[in-house]
Design a protein around this motif. Sequence first.
Motif, mmCIF file in Angstrom:
data_model
loop_
_atom_site.group_PDB
_atom_site.id
_atom_site.type_symbol
_atom_site.label_atom_id
_atom_site.label_comp_id
_atom_site.label_asym_id
_atom_site.label_seq_id
_atom_site.Cartn_x
_atom_site.Cartn_y
_atom_site.Cartn_z
ATOM 1 N N THR A 198 0.854 -1.191 0.000
ATOM 2 C CA THR A 198 0.000 0.000 0.000
ATOM 3 C C THR A 198 0.888 1.240 0.000
ATOM 4 O O THR A 198 2.034 1.174 0.462
ATOM 5 N N LEU A 199 0.350 2.341 -0.495
ATOM 6 C CA LEU A 199 1.097 3.597 -0.416
ATOM 7 C C LEU A 199 0.578 4.470 0.725
ATOM 8 O O LEU A 199 1.071 5.569 0.932
ATOM 9 N N ASP A 233 0.297 6.115 4.105
ATOM 10 C CA ASP A 233 1.288 6.482 5.138
ATOM 11 C C ASP A 233 2.744 6.338 4.693
ATOM 12 O O ASP A 233 3.652 6.472 5.514
ATOM 13 N N LYS A 234 2.966 6.017 3.422
ATOM 14 C CA LYS A 234 4.343 5.979 2.909
ATOM 15 C C LYS A 234 4.723 7.390 2.476
ATOM 16 O O LYS A 234 3.865 8.155 2.004
ATOM 17 N N THR A 235 5.992 7.713 2.610
ATOM 18 C CA THR A 235 6.453 9.038 2.177
ATOM 19 C C THR A 235 6.941 8.961 0.733
ATOM 20 O O THR A 235 7.793 8.136 0.395
ATOM 21 N N VAL A 236 6.348 9.818 -0.090
ATOM 22 C CA VAL A 236 6.656 9.810 -1.525
ATOM 23 C C VAL A 236 7.236 11.168 -1.921
ATOM 24 O O VAL A 236 6.651 12.207 -1.635
ATOM 25 N N VAL A 237 8.380 11.143 -2.570
ATOM 26 C CA VAL A 237 9.004 12.362 -3.100
ATOM 27 C C VAL A 237 8.738 12.415 -4.599
ATOM 28 O O VAL A 237 8.925 11.408 -5.296
ATOM 29 N N VAL A 238 8.278 13.557 -5.092
ATOM 30 C CA VAL A 238 8.038 13.705 -6.541
ATOM 31 C C VAL A 238 8.762 14.959 -7.034
ATOM 32 O O VAL A 238 8.554 16.048 -6.494
ATOM 33 N N THR A 239 9.609 14.814 -8.051
ATOM 34 C CA THR A 239 10.221 15.994 -8.689
ATOM 35 C C THR A 239 9.439 16.319 -9.963
ATOM 36 O O THR A 239 8.797 15.443 -10.546
ATOM 37 N N GLY A 240 9.486 17.584 -10.356
ATOM 38 C CA GLY A 240 8.672 18.012 -11.498
ATOM 39 C C GLY A 240 7.204 17.875 -11.145
ATOM 40 O O GLY A 240 6.364 17.491 -11.969
ATOM 41 N N ALA A 241 6.883 18.247 -9.891
ATOM 42 C CA ALA A 241 5.560 17.954 -9.319
ATOM 43 C C ALA A 241 4.518 19.031 -9.592
ATOM 44 O O ALA A 241 3.368 18.884 -9.201
ATOM 45 N N ALA A 242 4.917 20.123 -10.256
ATOM 46 C CA ALA A 242 4.000 21.263 -10.382
ATOM 47 C C ALA A 242 3.146 21.214 -11.644
ATOM 48 O O ALA A 242 2.271 22.061 -11.825
ATOM 49 N N SER A 243 3.390 20.240 -12.513
ATOM 50 C CA SER A 243 2.691 20.229 -13.804
ATOM 51 C C SER A 243 2.636 18.804 -14.351
ATOM 52 O O SER A 243 3.428 17.942 -13.949
ATOM 53 N N GLY A 244 1.702 18.583 -15.259
ATOM 54 C CA GLY A 244 1.681 17.356 -16.065
ATOM 55 C C GLY A 244 1.670 16.055 -15.285
ATOM 56 O O GLY A 244 0.868 15.859 -14.365
ATOM 57 N N ILE A 245 2.569 15.160 -15.660
ATOM 58 C CA ILE A 245 2.610 13.814 -15.074
ATOM 59 C C ILE A 245 2.923 13.896 -13.576
ATOM 60 O O ILE A 245 2.322 13.194 -12.763
ATOM 61 N N GLY A 246 3.865 14.778 -13.208
ATOM 62 C CA GLY A 246 4.241 14.913 -11.795
ATOM 63 C C GLY A 246 3.067 15.381 -10.949
ATOM 64 O O GLY A 246 2.823 14.834 -9.853
ATOM 65 N N LEU A 247 2.330 16.358 -11.438
ATOM 66 C CA LEU A 247 1.164 16.867 -10.699
ATOM 67 C C LEU A 247 0.092 15.779 -10.572
ATOM 68 O O LEU A 247 -0.523 15.619 -9.507
ATOM 69 N N MET A 288 0.707 12.625 -10.459
ATOM 70 C CA MET A 288 1.211 11.687 -9.434
ATOM 71 C C MET A 288 0.884 12.219 -8.040
ATOM 72 O O MET A 288 0.471 11.460 -7.155
ATOM 73 N N VAL A 289 1.091 13.525 -7.855
ATOM 74 C CA VAL A 289 0.802 14.130 -6.550
ATOM 75 C C VAL A 289 -0.659 13.867 -6.173
ATOM 76 O O VAL A 289 -0.958 13.435 -5.059
ATOM 77 N N ARG A 290 -1.564 14.108 -7.134
ATOM 78 C CA ARG A 290 -3.005 13.885 -6.851
ATOM 79 C C ARG A 290 -3.279 12.421 -6.523
ATOM 80 O O ARG A 290 -3.993 12.116 -5.581
ATOM 81 N N ARG A 291 -2.684 11.522 -7.328
ATOM 82 C CA ARG A 291 -2.958 10.083 -7.141
ATOM 83 C C ARG A 291 -2.431 9.598 -5.794
ATOM 84 O O ARG A 291 -3.100 8.839 -5.087
ATOM 85 N N PHE A 292 -1.211 10.035 -5.435
ATOM 86 C CA PHE A 292 -0.623 9.589 -4.165
ATOM 87 C C PHE A 292 -1.364 10.220 -2.983
ATOM 88 O O PHE A 292 -1.484 9.600 -1.930
ATOM 89 N N GLN A 328 -1.366 4.345 -13.575
ATOM 90 C CA GLN A 328 -0.471 3.254 -13.991
ATOM 91 C C GLN A 328 0.767 3.201 -13.092
ATOM 92 O O GLN A 328 1.253 2.123 -12.734
ATOM 93 N N VAL A 329 1.274 4.380 -12.733
ATOM 94 C CA VAL A 329 2.471 4.442 -11.879
ATOM 95 C C VAL A 329 2.155 3.850 -10.500
ATOM 96 O O VAL A 329 2.919 3.032 -9.968
ATOM 97 N N HIS A 330 1.025 4.264 -9.945
ATOM 98 C CA HIS A 330 0.602 3.740 -8.638
ATOM 99 C C HIS A 330 0.582 2.205 -8.669
ATOM 100 O O HIS A 330 1.139 1.528 -7.796
#
Length: 281
Positions: free
Chosen positions: A3-4, A6-20, A22-26, A238-240
């Motif tokens: 499961t994700l 309570d896990k800590t996830v770091v995302v770079t390029g998080a302000a737009s597109g695929i990174g953003l 990912m932020v929403r999904r996580f 898909q990444v999740h």
Amino acid sequence: MDTLRDKTVVVTGAASGIGLAMVRRFAVAGSKLVISDIDGAKLKQALGEATELGASAVAMTADVAVESQNQALFETAIENFGQINVVCLNAGVQGPMGQSWSLSKDDYEWTLGIVLGGVINGVRTFVPHLVDHGDGHVVVTASVSGHVASPFNAPYAIAKHGVVTLAESLFHELQMEQSTVGVTCLCPGSVKTNIANAAAALAPGSTGSTKGKLGSQILEISQRAVEDGLDPETVSGQVHDAILGRRFWLFTDNSWDDPIAARAGEIAERLQPRFRAPNFG
Ligand SMILES: NC(=O)c1ccc[n+]([C@@H]2O[C@H](COP(=O)([O-])OP(=O)(O)OC[C@H]3O[C@@H](n4cnc5c(N)ncnc54)[C@H](O)[C@@H]3O)[C@@H](O)[C@H]2O)c1
């Protein structure tokens, strides 16, 4: 990792597109988030979204191309959450397009510094910590451009080939260490993001600009492909799933399968390279 939450996830390029996305999904998955981007204003908006979705999140403006800024991001994550579980090395730029001989040394160095250098910095900064505690996963955003050699796109394609190779090297090394840390090599086809517009927005003539008439035409073609591309939310789903499924290869669609297979066949047969367009049908 099953499961994700309570896990800590770091995302770079998080302000737009695929990174953003990912932020929403996580955030929806219940992860704690450490989000980073070079664009501070858009990053602030992303942080607002993550917290609205209920995530415990911190944001830090950082340039992935600068080693010390990766270290500062690592320290921020540890100070806030104690441990990091998932690192998504996602930041990237299209960079200038044009004939390989007409692009400047700066064009190459700028693109390689962000697209490949950013991932090298991320791996060197975060992976030792993941290996030490063992409950970790690295997602590297490569591209189908890391599997085929497209004309007029040398800096980006060289960098993405490097990213694919780094992801595979990392995977082999972790296996040899019998580490439980997983790796996913995300290879998007066309995804509807800001990437081509961000390249167009750079001032002509400056480092990272798109060079000349030919470069502009090629950029236009790539802008159209991106506009018709997949929804970034599909990719973040898909990444999740790839993290939880411990899948190494993640191709977001199969439109480049034939050109990739054909290239491998040409190499095995020692044939001249032929450029093949993807099958969007
Ligand atoms: N969109 C596509 O069709 C596509 C296809 C294949 C691969 N990719 C890859 O996906 C990743 C994400 O791109 P995207 O399509 O979401 O584009 P995007 O432009 O929407 O998002 C990229 C983000 O990275 C940030 N960024 C750029 N340079 C940075 C730096 N030096 N340090 C930190 N952050 C930086 C930007 O500010 C932006 O917020 C990139 O690695 C890109 O190469 C995208």
